[in-house]
Design an enzyme around this catalytic site. Structure first.
Site, PDB file in Angstrom:
ATOM      1  N   GLU A   1     -11.238   0.111  -4.194  1.00  0.00           N
ATOM      2  CA  GLU A   1     -10.600   0.671  -3.000  1.00  0.00           C
ATOM      3  C   GLU A   1      -9.327   1.415  -3.403  1.00  0.00           C
ATOM      4  OE1 GLU A   1      -9.457  -2.482  -0.360  1.00  0.00           O
ATOM      5  OE2 GLU A   1      -8.228  -3.488  -1.870  1.00  0.00           O
TER       6      GLU A   1
ATOM      7  N   ASP B   1       0.828  -1.220   0.000  1.00  0.00           N
ATOM      8  CA  ASP B   1       0.000   0.000   0.000  1.00  0.00           C
ATOM      9  C   ASP B   1       0.858   1.264   0.000  1.00  0.00           C
ATOM     10  OD1 ASP B   1      -2.122  -1.822   0.337  1.00  0.00           O
ATOM     11  OD2 ASP B   1      -2.027  -1.664   2.513  1.00  0.00           O
TER      12      ASP B   1
END
Length: 440
Positions: A193, A14
């Site tokens: 997302e 991430d």
């Protein structure tokens, strides 16, 4: 540094890259090898000089939701896992935005980009805000400080939303600023997302993960509040590789643009390691899709230096990279038909030699087989040599055809059994690959 660009033992998925001063910082989640869940309770920060991307410095832990042997918890209201942070600079301070699973997210501040970060508060929302804001979770927050000083936060899981943050405190949502579905869930957007905003010139970019999310896609607008236009895919970590969720962003470092993302190890989607590829932003604002490579920040690899197996960017047929310990990585579960690929090597321009030597370090698995070395395409590329695989651990040697120029390299594996009894050995593991090198 080649991919993955951080040390073997570090799992930072991430990744949000940010350049502050003359260093690039990577803020991300923190996975554990072989874990049965995403992320843990700690955030870590790594950085490198923008002129020396081959040497990364670990600044240690920057924020915690659980106490450990060296730190107290920073969040007295929860001890849940930390996901997908972002950090921005405003008026000489550095602000960390974090999503905490099933709990109120928060904002923290530091005088230094590496932290550690001290809690300001949970997100503050106005009375009567939309239900999605009242939860104050702000899933996967990505933050944009615009040129005029206004601050925007982009979030979402299964649906996207944004709001404007009051710049005086960097934690309070301005009433009336909430906007749902900033990126639609309908195609072609297919939002899932991982919102990450960037501004390039006068164009606003949102990088995100779509449904079936091994990709990072992007959309653009001429306003931070949209509407956004779908533009395409930047990178896909599931092309000829065990894919999984993806999350990352773009960053310009010393005049070169990159896409930061992650890819899977340990035969799970929960042990993710940071990777990076060079990209180009064209005059019309588009970003041509790039392939996943072994290069990282390098422009080519040297075949005459030992290549660890975990630099593989192609893994097909069921093989995968796994962590044996904090130092050793191997490609395991190699069976007949598996392909392991590396992109790209510069073999140089030596035309005097007709052959060169190849050495590979393998762990035997009690079976026999064959390893073919193929250039550029595993199905129709040039075969430059082969090695026999035995049942025991071995360092294999073979004379192969000398190569010049820049090429991708593939290992194609075949079993060593033939005839009627060969059927009884189908699917057996042939070996595990630790690494290899070419020499003349």
């Amino acid at each position: 540094m080649p991919n993955p660009y951080l040390p073997n033992w570090e799992y930072i998925p991430d990744g949000e890259p940010r350049v502050f001063g003359d260093r690039v910082y990577v803020y991300g989640s923190h996975d554990l090898a072989g874990s049965d869940r995403f992320c843990d309770y700690t955030l870590k920060v790594w950085s490198a000089d923008i002129h020396d991307l081959n040497n990364w410095t670990c600044h240690g832990d920057s924020f915690h939701t659980r106490a450990d042997r060296d730190h107290d918890s920073d969040t007295p209201w929860t001890d849940r896992e930390l996901y997908a942070p972002d950090v921005v600079e405003k008026d000489g301070k550095y602000y960390l935005y974090a999503y905490i699973v099933g709990s109120e997210g928060c904002v923290a501040v530091s005088d230094r980009p590496e932290g550690p970060f001290k809690l300001i508060s949970t997100y503050r929302v106005p009375e009567g805000a939309a239900p999605i804001l009242e939860e104050r979770q702000f899933i996967d927050p990505g933050v944009l400080v615009d040129d005029d000083g206004r601050v925007y936060i982009y979030c979402g899981y299964l649906s996207s939303y944004m709001a404007e943050i009051r710049p005086e405190n960097m934690a309070e949502v301005i009433p009336g600023s909430f906007r749902p579905d900033i990126l639609p869930v309908e195609e072609p957007f297919g939002f899932f997302e991982a919102c990450s905003p960037r501004k390039v010139g006068e164009t606003y970019y949102l990088i995100y993960s779509p449904k079936m999310g091994s990709r990072l896609d992007y959309a653009t607008s001429d306003s931070p509040v949209g509407p956004f236009t779908y533009r395409g895919t930047i990178v896909d970590n599931g092309v000829d590789y065990p894919g999984g969720n993806n999350h990352g962003s773009i960053c310009e470092i010393d005049g070169q643009w990159y896409i930061f993302y992650h890819r899977m190890t340990n035969n799970t989607v929960m042990s993710r390691r940071g990777c990076v590829e060079r990209i180009e932003i064209l005059p019309d604002g588009s970003i041509p899709q790039v392939e996943m490579t072994s290069l990282g920040f390098d422009q080519s690899l040297s075949p005459y230096r030992f290549t660890p197996a975990d630099l593989a960017c192609v893994l097909t047929g069921g093989c995968f990279i796994t962590e044996k310990n904090a130092i050793d990585r191997a490609v395991v579960q190699i069976t007949s038909g598996c392909v392991i690929g590396f992109k790209y090597y510069d073999f140089g321009v030596d035309y005097s030699s007709k052959t060169m030597d190849f050495t590979a370090k393998l762990r035997g698995c009690g079976n026999k087989g064959n390893l073919k070395l193929v250039l550029d395409d595993p199905e129709c590329g040039e075969v430059i040599g082969s090695c026999s695989i035995g049942p025991d651990d071995a360092v294999l040697h073979a004379a192969v055809k000398a190569v010049t120029g820049r090429h991708s390299l593939f290992f194609v594996f075949e079993d060593g059994y033939s005839g009627y009894f060969g059927q009884f050995f189908e699917g057996r593991t042939l070996c595990e690959l630790e690494g290899f090198v070419f020499h003349k």
